[in-house]
Scaffold this motif. Structure first.
Motif, PDB file in Angstrom:
ATOM      1  N   PHE A 100      -5.914   5.809  -9.878  1.00  0.00           N
ATOM      2  CA  PHE A 100      -5.192   5.763  -8.601  1.00  0.00           C
ATOM      3  C   PHE A 100      -6.162   5.420  -7.467  1.00  0.00           C
ATOM      4  O   PHE A 100      -7.149   6.104  -7.242  1.00  0.00           O
ATOM      5  CB  PHE A 100      -4.519   7.110  -8.323  1.00  0.00           C
ATOM      6  N   TYR A 104      -5.099   4.494   1.731  1.00  0.00           N
ATOM      7  CA  TYR A 104      -5.324   5.240   2.968  1.00  0.00           C
ATOM      8  C   TYR A 104      -6.579   6.078   2.837  1.00  0.00           C
ATOM      9  O   TYR A 104      -7.058   6.326   1.739  1.00  0.00           O
ATOM     10  CB  TYR A 104      -4.111   6.112   3.292  1.00  0.00           C
ATOM     11  N   ARG A 207      -5.886  18.558   6.707  1.00  0.00           N
ATOM     12  CA  ARG A 207      -5.632  18.439   5.273  1.00  0.00           C
ATOM     13  C   ARG A 207      -5.050  17.082   4.919  1.00  0.00           C
ATOM     14  O   ARG A 207      -4.797  16.788   3.747  1.00  0.00           O
ATOM     15  CB  ARG A 207      -4.674  19.550   4.827  1.00  0.00           C
ATOM     16  N   TRP A 208      -4.811  16.232   5.920  1.00  0.00           N
ATOM     17  CA  TRP A 208      -4.157  14.951   5.659  1.00  0.00           C
ATOM     18  C   TRP A 208      -5.047  14.080   4.761  1.00  0.00           C
ATOM     19  O   TRP A 208      -6.196  13.801   5.111  1.00  0.00           O
ATOM     20  CB  TRP A 208      -3.877  14.222   6.980  1.00  0.00           C
ATOM     21  N   GLY A 209      -4.510  13.708   3.627  1.00  0.00           N
ATOM     22  CA  GLY A 209      -5.256  12.863   2.712  1.00  0.00           C
ATOM     23  C   GLY A 209      -6.089  13.630   1.703  1.00  0.00           C
ATOM     24  O   GLY A 209      -6.812  13.026   0.916  1.00  0.00           O
ATOM     25  N   ILE A 210      -6.005  14.956   1.719  1.00  0.00           N
ATOM     26  CA  ILE A 210      -6.666  15.751   0.685  1.00  0.00           C
ATOM     27  C   ILE A 210      -5.603  16.126  -0.338  1.00  0.00           C
ATOM     28  O   ILE A 210      -4.545  16.650   0.023  1.00  0.00           O
ATOM     29  CB  ILE A 210      -7.281  17.042   1.274  1.00  0.00           C
ATOM     30  N   VAL A 211      -5.863  15.829  -1.597  1.00  0.00           N
ATOM     31  CA  VAL A 211      -4.898  16.170  -2.641  1.00  0.00           C
ATOM     32  C   VAL A 211      -4.660  17.676  -2.567  1.00  0.00           C
ATOM     33  O   VAL A 211      -5.607  18.462  -2.617  1.00  0.00           O
ATOM     34  CB  VAL A 211      -5.417  15.752  -4.025  1.00  0.00           C
ATOM     35  N   ALA A 212      -3.396  18.057  -2.413  1.00  0.00           N
ATOM     36  CA  ALA A 212      -3.090  19.460  -2.149  1.00  0.00           C
ATOM     37  C   ALA A 212      -3.162  20.299  -3.417  1.00  0.00           C
ATOM     38  O   ALA A 212      -2.707  19.892  -4.481  1.00  0.00           O
ATOM     39  CB  ALA A 212      -1.696  19.578  -1.543  1.00  0.00           C
ATOM     40  N   SER A 215      -1.371  24.692  -0.198  1.00  0.00           N
ATOM     41  CA  SER A 215      -1.418  24.221   1.189  1.00  0.00           C
ATOM     42  C   SER A 215      -1.787  25.289   2.213  1.00  0.00           C
ATOM     43  O   SER A 215      -2.440  24.986   3.205  1.00  0.00           O
ATOM     44  CB  SER A 215      -0.060  23.642   1.569  1.00  0.00           C
ATOM     45  N   PRO A 242      -2.781  15.243  14.524  1.00  0.00           N
ATOM     46  CA  PRO A 242      -1.317  15.347  14.640  1.00  0.00           C
ATOM     47  C   PRO A 242      -0.592  15.055  13.326  1.00  0.00           C
ATOM     48  O   PRO A 242       0.599  15.335  13.213  1.00  0.00           O
ATOM     49  CB  PRO A 242      -0.967  14.301  15.712  1.00  0.00           C
ATOM     50  N   LYS A 243      -1.307  14.517  12.343  1.00  0.00           N
ATOM     51  CA  LYS A 243      -0.650  14.234  11.057  1.00  0.00           C
ATOM     52  C   LYS A 243      -0.603  15.449  10.131  1.00  0.00           C
ATOM     53  O   LYS A 243      -0.049  15.379   9.043  1.00  0.00           O
ATOM     54  CB  LYS A 243      -1.373  13.073  10.358  1.00  0.00           C
ATOM     55  N   ASP A 244      -1.226  16.544  10.562  1.00  0.00           N
ATOM     56  CA  ASP A 244      -1.184  17.785   9.781  1.00  0.00           C
ATOM     57  C   ASP A 244      -0.577  18.860  10.680  1.00  0.00           C
ATOM     58  O   ASP A 244      -1.171  19.265  11.680  1.00  0.00           O
ATOM     59  CB  ASP A 244      -2.616  18.156   9.347  1.00  0.00           C
ATOM     60  N   ALA A 245       0.617  19.311  10.321  1.00  0.00           N
ATOM     61  CA  ALA A 245       1.335  20.267  11.178  1.00  0.00           C
ATOM     62  C   ALA A 245       0.627  21.619  11.266  1.00  0.00           C
ATOM     63  O   ALA A 245       0.937  22.407  12.143  1.00  0.00           O
ATOM     64  CB  ALA A 245       2.768  20.459  10.654  1.00  0.00           C
ATOM     65  N   THR A 246      -0.317  21.887  10.359  1.00  0.00           N
ATOM     66  CA  THR A 246      -1.031  23.160  10.414  1.00  0.00           C
ATOM     67  C   THR A 246      -2.423  22.999  11.034  1.00  0.00           C
ATOM     68  O   THR A 246      -3.218  23.935  11.036  1.00  0.00           O
ATOM     69  CB  THR A 246      -1.192  23.778   9.008  1.00  0.00           C
ATOM     70  N   ASN A 327       3.507  21.744  -5.140  1.00  0.00           N
ATOM     71  CA  ASN A 327       2.694  20.615  -4.667  1.00  0.00           C
ATOM     72  C   ASN A 327       2.448  19.579  -5.759  1.00  0.00           C
ATOM     73  O   ASN A 327       2.300  18.395  -5.473  1.00  0.00           O
ATOM     74  CB  ASN A 327       1.335  21.119  -4.159  1.00  0.00           C
TER      75      ASN A 327
ATOM     76  N   GLY B  58      -1.743  13.944  -1.048  1.00  0.00           N
ATOM     77  CA  GLY B  58      -2.388  14.344   0.200  1.00  0.00           C
ATOM     78  C   GLY B  58      -1.578  14.068   1.449  1.00  0.00           C
ATOM     79  O   GLY B  58      -2.045  14.341   2.549  1.00  0.00           O
ATOM     80  N   MET B  59      -0.356  13.557   1.305  1.00  0.00           N
ATOM     81  CA  MET B  59       0.449  13.269   2.501  1.00  0.00           C
ATOM     82  C   MET B  59       1.160  14.545   2.961  1.00  0.00           C
ATOM     83  O   MET B  59       1.523  15.393   2.160  1.00  0.00           O
ATOM     84  CB  MET B  59       1.472  12.174   2.197  1.00  0.00           C
ATOM     85  N   LEU B  60       1.353  14.646   4.275  1.00  0.00           N
ATOM     86  CA  LEU B  60       1.889  15.877   4.851  1.00  0.00           C
ATOM     87  C   LEU B  60       3.063  15.577   5.780  1.00  0.00           C
ATOM     88  O   LEU B  60       3.053  14.574   6.490  1.00  0.00           O
ATOM     89  CB  LEU B  60       0.795  16.583   5.670  1.00  0.00           C
ATOM     90  N   VAL B  62       5.327  16.106   9.100  1.00  0.00           N
ATOM     91  CA  VAL B  62       5.203  16.588  10.482  1.00  0.00           C
ATOM     92  C   VAL B  62       6.599  16.509  11.100  1.00  0.00           C
ATOM     93  O   VAL B  62       7.219  15.445  11.101  1.00  0.00           O
ATOM     94  CB  VAL B  62       4.222  15.724  11.304  1.00  0.00           C
ATOM     95  N   ARG B  90      11.162  24.889   0.779  1.00  0.00           N
ATOM     96  CA  ARG B  90      11.224  23.834  -0.229  1.00  0.00           C
ATOM     97  C   ARG B  90      12.264  24.199  -1.292  1.00  0.00           C
ATOM     98  O   ARG B  90      12.292  25.323  -1.770  1.00  0.00           O
ATOM     99  CB  ARG B  90       9.873  23.676  -0.921  1.00  0.00           C
ATOM    100  N   TYR B 102      10.556  18.094  -4.422  1.00  0.00           N
ATOM    101  CA  TYR B 102      11.252  19.134  -3.677  1.00  0.00           C
ATOM    102  C   TYR B 102      11.848  18.522  -2.424  1.00  0.00           C
ATOM    103  O   TYR B 102      11.351  17.513  -1.922  1.00  0.00           O
ATOM    104  CB  TYR B 102      10.325  20.302  -3.298  1.00  0.00           C
ATOM    105  N   PRO B 290       4.643  25.588   2.781  1.00  0.00           N
ATOM    106  CA  PRO B 290       3.344  25.963   3.347  1.00  0.00           C
ATOM    107  C   PRO B 290       2.693  24.839   4.150  1.00  0.00           C
ATOM    108  O   PRO B 290       1.663  25.071   4.789  1.00  0.00           O
ATOM    109  CB  PRO B 290       2.511  26.317   2.104  1.00  0.00           C
ATOM    110  N   ASP B 291       3.269  23.648   4.122  1.00  0.00           N
ATOM    111  CA  ASP B 291       2.726  22.557   4.936  1.00  0.00           C
ATOM    112  C   ASP B 291       3.204  22.639   6.383  1.00  0.00           C
ATOM    113  O   ASP B 291       2.738  21.870   7.232  1.00  0.00           O
ATOM    114  CB  ASP B 291       3.146  21.196   4.365  1.00  0.00           C
ATOM    115  N   LEU B 293       4.481  25.002   9.803  1.00  0.00           N
ATOM    116  CA  LEU B 293       4.520  26.294  10.481  1.00  0.00           C
ATOM    117  C   LEU B 293       5.978  26.597  10.840  1.00  0.00           C
ATOM    118  O   LEU B 293       6.799  25.679  10.917  1.00  0.00           O
ATOM    119  CB  LEU B 293       3.669  26.230  11.753  1.00  0.00           C
TER     120      LEU B 293
END
Lengths: 495, 499
Positions: A100, A104, A207-212, A215, A242-246, A327, B58-60, B62, B90, B102, B290-291, B293
């Protein structure tokens, strides 16, 4: 002049900026070390010497053109293969993602490249970051560069899951590497290999782009040989996304500039619950030594209580697998990675065949545990209960931090174990996380720094845990230990 | 509605039907619930898919503020409680149209809590309403689309819909007849379209209903229900209820038990069939995502949503009745669709302006003309207000000519036909064709005299008490005047002449 590969991140950065050597020379030196060690240590899944050279050449050109240089200009690093890297295979050390190649770049790796770092390669790890010894990688285990003094050449575990990172940094294959820490995956391998590593406050690094994996626990951080290097790396990696809500919407402090080993006026908490019955004598002694060092640095030491500590491990092994089971559902053979489509198979059969062939045993075990604890009829007894305990553990820390500024505990219950020693018994393997998991559940910054060697010549680490957002306090306490431990041991080269 | 209680007459007695609807309404927004991908209908397959929608490693997600805003506005429009603290969960299952494995939804803590809408079954009496409770509205992701007819052995996947925001609007089991179910869905659609939170295009899948039906003896506890999935029109919802209720009565009366199951509606046969039973139901292993809040809304945000709401259909209908003096029926017709109300209000404003009168003074005229003249004329042409060749400005010009006495109502009909045929504006046609009505008493008196002279026998009968003949004289006079006489003047002069 010292060998380039012996230099720290700060020394390389300053040397390149000052013209003492070229960035390309540094990249070449590390590329050579990487290539020479690969067969023996298996620290990398793929190496990218051209990437390191390209980045270095750009830095050299920028310097020649008088342009401003980034925080990590000229520093080649290793990238844990959990971070998506554009155009370079990203596998999470799993067969299911073999081949793979993302379109990105993860936010953290992009931040590092923007700061002038270059990539030596993608570092091996436990499959999907699930493991404490690197033995769950689908690409073969990493071998620690360390060996025991007694002549026993049994290969040792570099720790996990960031075992490629720890092995590579301690063996001088790279001056620094990225890690990720879900329940101790930066701190435990750092402790096993005599290097430093910090897991920042949850949300500091995108965490954006890190294999989860899990989370609510996953957090990236640096691994390097010094506290200063960790500070430099973390400054480049962290930041609101801003691409990671946490992601934490806070400015990134100047941690390197803020480094200060003078702990006068600070209080260090020592939790009585971490002093386990039957604790390894050398680990206990190292902890006592650490307490003495911090007193020497001017800190006041106070005994504290974290009463729910003993529930941390079972709580972690419910929450992390629960999140992982969901995940990892996306690895289904439909859009990318492995697809196993037996003749005449329908959709469900393709899912089953692909996931059976693609995931390793430990990953399957955790998916099964996670699926079980989320199932109707078990959810409240396991998942809901675990969330409540998680809250209690976080509250323990909140209360403790009313009495102290940082907490000092051992990183691991023992020094590195031999490969194969614990892999037959998952529970014994999980116990290795006992000191690292509580800070993960509470989302706190925590760092491991080398404290010394045990009787067999293997490194032991000490862990500093801080208040949310107080990476500076953690780094400073780490620096106070580092400057007193004077840890200069390195693995003797046998590869 | 109390006068027409709906009951199924079974062989063993009467049965009552109990209905609840779960309506999935696609939120009107430019991008998806958790990604920046576009949401427009009809794009090439897989042209509107972001890395998040395709669940790349790894995509999240928002949350999209606009989708949350639309759901809150919808909640406010149905008088619902807005939960300032809500959370995404989920829902886990494997399927090829669900890349993440999910669906992100809200099980435990929905964004919108209890609300209600009032439905009317009788068009003639919109005040006779029944309140249908709404349990909750939660926000969730749509799945992709599978196409099974493109290849002999494979199914194709289109992820354009994957991740599009849906509101799931869950009613209480408060409906008791197919008509009530249909009225509820129609009213809900009207409200959503007023609010602008869903386009209500049921044929494009923007709105679809899961229909829960059970039957019981009147007064007894609820029976076992079935859920018929994805029914996509008011008519089909009514047909589903009707068929499903009768099927259940048949099952029960022949000694069987209704099985709790998921069913599908077949529009061709108007029947439902079993899809899967409760035993096959998935264990969705819901847990908090968990992604993400928890979603915490400020009072300011909620107030901003409230302030942005338009006048809603019931309020508008009351205003039409009270402030404009329209009949309940007309007010109901004009407010049933947001486009109709908008068109009517524009027509009203422009007519009042052109005629130099207050809106209330021309409202009845405009309303009557719209409902009894214009809708019919458009209908004949197969057009709607949206596609009408005559806009509200042009129509207002016509109505103003009637209002100020330039032309009569019957001439206005002719003028409208010419306008619809593209022959020009109202004033222009009236001018060109010489259709202005005359109030010239001399000409009209002459015409009256001739009509009375030509119909001396009828004049005798009229004078002998057959007063209904007055209309005949009016008609003849108007005919003689080619419709251009001011009817009021004709009336007066005829009365005078007939003494």
């Amino acid at each position: 002049m010292t060998e380039l590969t012996e230099l720290t991140v700060a020394e390389i950065r300053d040397g390149v900026a000052g013209g003492a050597f070229k960035a390309v020379e540094v990249a070449e030196a590390f590329n050579a070390n990487v290539a020479a060690a690969q067969a023996a240590l298996n620290a990398f899944i793929v190496t990218t010497p051209y990437k390191a050279i390209e980045a270095a050449a750009r830095v050299d050109a920028d310097r020649a053109a008088g342009k401003a240089l980034g925080k990590l200009a000229g520093v080649p690093i290793g990238m844990k293969d959990l971070f998506a890297t554009k155009g370079v295979q990203t596998t999470a050390a799993s067969h299911i993602l073999e081949g793979f190649t993302p379109e990105y770049e993860s936010t953290v790796s992009r931040n590092l490249w923007n700061a002038g770092a270059g990539m030596l390669g993608k570092l091996n790890l436990d499959q999907f970051a699930m493991g404490s010894s690197n033995e769950t990688s689908a690409f073969g285990n990493v071998v620690s560069p360390w060996r025991r003094w007694d002549g026993d050449t049994a290969p040792l575990a570099p720790g996990g899951s960031s075992g490629g990172s720890s092995a590579a940094v301690s063996a001088r294959l790279c001056p620094a590497a990225t890690g990720t820490d879900t329940g101790g995956s930066i701190r435990q391998p750092a402790a096993f290999t005599g290097i430093s590593g910090i897991k920042p406050t949850y949300g500091r690094c995108s965490r954006w782009g890190i294999v989860a994996f899990a989370s609510s626990l996953d957090q990236a951080g640096p691994m390097a040989r010094t506290v200063r290097d960790c500070a430099i790396m973390l400054e480049a990696m962290a930041g609101f996304d801003p691409k990671d809500a946490t992601s934490l919407d806070l400015p990134v402090p100047a941690w390197e500039a803020g480094l200060n080993p003078d702990l006068r006026g600070k209080k260090v908490g020592v939790p009585r619950e971490y002093r386990l019955d039957g604790m390894d004598g050398e680990v206990a002694a190292s902890w006592d030594q650490g307490i003495a060092w911090l007193k020497d640095a001017g800190a006041e030491v106070v005994e504290i209580s974290l009463p729910h500590t003993r529930y941390a491990l079972p709580t972690y092994y419910i929450i992390a697998p629960a999140e992982a089971s969901s995940n990892l559902a996306r690895y289904d053979g439909v859009r990318y990675g492995l697809r196993d489509l037996p003749d005449g198979a329908n959709l469900q059969e393709m899912y089953a065949a692909t996931r059976a062939a693609g995931f390793g045993a430990e990953v399957k075990r955790r998916i099964l545990i996670g699926t079980y604890v989320l199932s109707a009829g078990f959810y409240d007894a396991y998942y809901t209960q675990a969330q409540k305990v998680r809250t209690l553990i976080a509250r323990d820390f909140e209360k403790a931090f009313e009495q102290c500024d940082v907490i000092l505990v051992p990183t691991t219950p023992s020094a590195a174990f031999a490969l194969g020693e614990k892999s037959a018994d998952p529970l014994e393997m999980y116990l290795n996380d006992v000191f690292s998991v509580p800070a993960s559940l509470a989302g706190l910054p925590a760092m491991s720094v080398p404290a010394g060697l045990n009787g067999q010549g293997l490194p032991l680490g000490l862990q500093v845990i801080g208040r949310p957002f107080d990476e500076q306090g953690v780094l400073n306490a780490g620096l106070a230990i580092e400057s007193r431990a004077a840890f200069h041991a390195k693995p003797e080269k046998w590869w | 509605m109390t006068d027409s209680v709906y009951r199924i007459q079974g062989a063993t007695g009467e049965w009552e039907v109990v209905i609840g609807l779960e309506v999935h309404a696609q939120v009107t927004s430019n991008s998806k619930l958790f990604s920046g991908a576009a949401t427009a209908f009809g794009a090439e397959p897989n042209a509107q898919v972001s890395l998040v929608d395709a669940a790349m490693p790894g995509m999240l997600p928002v949350p999209n503020r606009e989708c949350i805003r639309q759901a809150v506005r919808t909640g406010l429009a149905i008088d619902a409680q807005i939960n300032k603290w809500s959370r995404f969960d989920r829902k886990n299952y494997f399927y090829a149209d669900l890349p993440q494995g999910y669906q992100i939804s809200q099980l435990y803590h929905p964004l919108v809590g209890e609300g209600a809408i009032d439905i009317a079954l009788d068009d003639k009496d919109p005040e006779n309403t029944k309140r249908i409770g709404i349990e909750r509205i939660h926000v969730e992701q749509d799945a992709g689309k599978l196409m099974h007819d493109q290849h002999p052995t494979m199914s194709y996947v289109d992820l354009n819909r994957s991740g599009v925001a849906l509101m799931e609007i869950v009613s209480r089991p408060d409906m008791r007849s197919p008509a009530e179910a249909g009225a509820y869905l129609a009213k809900l659609r009207t409200i959503l379209r007023y609010v602008g939170s869903c386009d209500g295009n049921m044929d494009q899948g923007s709105m679809r209903a899961d229909v829960n039906v059970s039957v019981r003896r009147p007064g007894e506890p609820f029976g076992t229900r079935t859920e018929t999935k994805n029914v996509n029109s008011v008519r089909f919802v009514m047909a589903t209820v009707e068929h499903e209720a009768n099927r259940q009565v048949d099952v029960l009366e022949s000694g069987g038990k209704v099985v709790q199951e998921t069913r599908l509606f077949d529009p061709d046969s108007g029947t439902t069939r079993s899809m899967r039973s409760k035993e096959d139901a998935h264990d969705y292993r819901y847990f908090p995502d968990p992604d993400l809040l928890p979603l915490e809304l400020t009072d300011d945000f909620i107030e901003e949503c409230r302030a942005s709401l338009p006048e809603l259909p019931d309020a508008k209908r009351h205003r039409y009745e009270n402030a404009l003096g329209l009949a309940a029926y007309a007010a109901g017709v004009l407010t049933a669709e947001v486009e109709t109300a908008r068109w009517f209000e524009a027509l009203l404003a422009e007519t009042a302006k052109a005629a130099g009168k207050r809106e209330a003074e021309v409202a009845k005229q405009a309303s009557n003309w719209l409902i009894s003249e214009f809708f019919g004329a458009l209908n004949k042409l197969g057009k709607t207000l949206d596609t009408s060749p005559v806009g509200h400005e042009a129509a207002a010009e016509l109505l103003a000519l009637v209002a100020d006495g330039t032309i009569s109502g019957s001439i206005a009909k002719q003028v409208l036909e010419k306008m619809l045929a593209g022959e020009g504006g109202a004033a222009e046609i009236v001018e060109r064709e010489g259709l202005k009505q005359t109030s010239d008493t001399g000409a009209i008196e002459a015409a009256v005299a001739k009509v009375l002279a030509d119909n001396a026998d009828k004049v005798e009968q009229y004078k002998g008490g057959k007063e209904a003949l007055f209309g005949f004289f009016v008609g003849q006079t108007m005919k003689a005047m080619q419709g251009k006489a001011n009817p009021q003047v004709v009336n007066e002069l005829l009365k005078k002449a007939l003494g």
